[in-house]
Design a protein around this motif. Structure first.
Motif, PDB file in Angstrom:
ATOM      1  N   THR A   1       0.838  -1.206   0.000  1.00  0.00           N
ATOM      2  CA  THR A   1       0.000   0.000   0.000  1.00  0.00           C
ATOM      3  C   THR A   1       0.872   1.256   0.000  1.00  0.00           C
ATOM      4  OG1 THR A   1       0.005   0.135   2.412  1.00  0.00           O
ATOM      5  CG2 THR A   1      -1.736  -1.186   1.411  1.00  0.00           C
ATOM      6  N   GLY A   2       0.276   2.363  -0.394  1.00  0.00           N
ATOM      7  CA  GLY A   2       0.923   3.659  -0.238  1.00  0.00           C
ATOM      8  C   GLY A   2       1.702   4.146  -1.446  1.00  0.00           C
ATOM      9  N   PRO A   3       3.016   4.336  -1.275  1.00  0.00           N
ATOM     10  CA  PRO A   3       3.785   5.049  -2.299  1.00  0.00           C
ATOM     11  C   PRO A   3       3.855   4.317  -3.639  1.00  0.00           C
ATOM     12  CG  PRO A   3       5.246   4.171  -0.587  1.00  0.00           C
ATOM     13  CD  PRO A   3       3.850   3.975  -0.110  1.00  0.00           C
ATOM     14  N   ASN A   4       3.998   5.083  -4.677  1.00  0.00           N
ATOM     15  CA  ASN A   4       4.191   4.554  -6.028  1.00  0.00           C
ATOM     16  C   ASN A   4       4.936   5.601  -6.825  1.00  0.00           C
ATOM     17  OD1 ASN A   4       4.062   3.678  -8.643  1.00  0.00           O
ATOM     18  ND2 ASN A   4       1.865   3.245  -8.640  1.00  0.00           N
ATOM     19  N   THR A   5       6.250   5.408  -6.972  1.00  0.00           N
ATOM     20  CA  THR A   5       7.060   6.424  -7.663  1.00  0.00           C
ATOM     21  C   THR A   5       6.611   6.599  -9.118  1.00  0.00           C
ATOM     22  OG1 THR A   5       8.725   4.763  -8.230  1.00  0.00           O
ATOM     23  CG2 THR A   5       9.108   6.036  -6.237  1.00  0.00           C
ATOM     24  N   HIS A   6       6.015   5.557  -9.698  1.00  0.00           N
ATOM     25  CA  HIS A   6       5.557   5.664 -11.094  1.00  0.00           C
ATOM     26  C   HIS A   6       4.423   6.668 -11.232  1.00  0.00           C
ATOM     27  CE1 HIS A   6       8.040   2.232 -12.183  1.00  0.00           C
ATOM     28  NE2 HIS A   6       7.586   1.646 -11.097  1.00  0.00           N
ATOM     29  N   GLN A   7       3.751   6.921 -10.116  1.00  0.00           N
ATOM     30  CA  GLN A   7       2.675   7.920 -10.158  1.00  0.00           C
ATOM     31  C   GLN A   7       3.015   9.137  -9.312  1.00  0.00           C
ATOM     32  OE1 GLN A   7      -1.110   6.098  -9.247  1.00  0.00           O
ATOM     33  NE2 GLN A   7      -0.827   4.500 -10.775  1.00  0.00           N
ATOM     34  N   ASP A   8       4.319   9.297  -9.000  1.00  0.00           N
ATOM     35  CA  ASP A   8       4.762  10.411  -8.157  1.00  0.00           C
ATOM     36  C   ASP A   8       3.974  10.487  -6.852  1.00  0.00           C
ATOM     37  OD1 ASP A   8       6.894  11.399  -9.624  1.00  0.00           O
ATOM     38  OD2 ASP A   8       5.564  12.535 -10.953  1.00  0.00           O
TER      39      ASP A   8
END
Ligand SMILES: [Fe+2]
Length: 336
Positions: free
Chosen positions: A298-305
């Motif tokens: 869950t949470g962060p996703n660098t691909h979606q900033d």
């Protein structure tokens, strides 16, 4: 370092915090010097500042921010070993360092005998591991839909994002590659995630709790966000309360989904060796990679900033994973 193709023309950066295992640092220096490579250490504070300036403490699952100087130092190296307890994973600095062609191996501070078991040792073993993991990545990358089911009530469907599919074979032998020591798994950051994930008793919360679940938790996911966390036991209450404490809707987003491929890992070893994230860091964990697990997060996703400070990695037993209807994992066993 041999698996990572470190050679005498290269520079190795060792990134540490004050709690990093000094034996690992010393061993890295000795190994790099044996090979004839340059080696240096960069020590950073174990507390970073997140994108909105708030202090981020360790144990959040890879959200350590690197100051400017260390980022430049890492970019100037060919290979980085990340021995920090927290890890710089779901942060923009990791992308910047990789974009400079530097490869990064996350190690953390696990005991040497745990690291030893998870990593292939001979070159042939390493090649076989890499081939196996990449074959699974190819399967994942070429699929449109991933579906996960379990006897406990999980039934969740998602759209595979091929450009985010990654192969984690546990070492880094290509420019810009990032990996975690001994981590054999494939994963991706899917879109349109919808359905129910039931975290069952005995499943493992890799981060942030490093603990097994006692009472099942039902997560109802709509369009990539957990909208309900249900369950009569204390585990559902703990997860709900902890996530809500961030006052940040992004905490409830789904992140990566994949499956584990390390045949040396088991789902029970963490009970003995993996309960102290404040001392050993949150990686090189069997809990993330034992063969046939279903790992979601869950949470962060660098691909979606999306850079939020709460990241759950949850490893589940006895799940079936289907790619376009074809099983790759059936009730916790890999389909050969
Ligand atoms: Fe994760």
């Amino acid at each position: 370092m041999e698996h990572c193709q470190v050679n005498e023309d290269e520079a190795v950066a060792v990134v540490t915090d004050v709690k990093s295992n000094r034996e690992h640092v010393a061993a890295s220096f000795a190994a790099a010097q044996d090979i004839g490579a340059e080696v240096f250490e960069v020590q950073i504070p174990e507390y970073g500042r997140n994108s909105v300036g708030a202090e981020v403490s360790a144990g959040q699952g890879g959200s350590l921010r690197l100051p400017r100087g260390p980022v430049e130092a890492c970019k100037s190296a060919d290979m980085v070993f990340d021995f920090t307890l927290e890890g710089f994973i779901h942060v923009p600095e990791r992308g910047e360092i990789r974009d400079a062609g530097t490869r990064i191996l996350r190690v953390g501070a696990r005991e040497p005998f745990v690291l030893r078991r998870l990593m292939p040792w001979e070159p042939e073993e390493a090649r076989a591991v890499k081939e196996k993991v990449q074959a699974h990545r190819d399967l994942l990358e070429s699929a449109d839909e991933m579906r996960v089911t379990s006897e406990y009530g999980t039934d969740v469907t998602m759209e595979v994002s091929p450009e985010t599919a990654f192969d984690s074979y546990g070492f880094v032998d290509e420019p810009g590659k990032w990996d975690v020591w001994g981590q054999n798994m494939v994963s991706n950051y899917p879109t349109n995630v919808n359905g129910t994930v039931v975290i069952a008793a005995g499943d493992y919360n890799v981060v942030p709790f490093s603990d097994y679940i006692d009472s099942s938790i039902e997560c109802v996911v709509e369009d990539g966000f957990i909208e309900e966390i249900n369950g009569d036991g204390g585990d559902a209450e703990l997860m709900r309360g902890h996530m809500e404490s961030y006052n940040d809707r992004d905490v409830f987003a789904t992140s990566h989904f994949g499956w584990g491929l390390n045949e040396n890992g088991t789902f029970y070893n963490m009970a003995i060796k993996d309960r102290k994230p404040d001392e050993t860091g949150v990686s090189a964990s069997e809990g993330r990679v034992w063969e046939g697990n279903m790992l979601w997060s869950t949470g962060p996703n660098t691909h979606q900033d999306r850079y939020t400070n709460c990241h759950y990695d949850i490893a589940q037993k006895n799940c079936s994973v289907y790619l376009d209807g074809e099983p790759v994992v059936l009730e916790g066993d890999l389909v050969e």
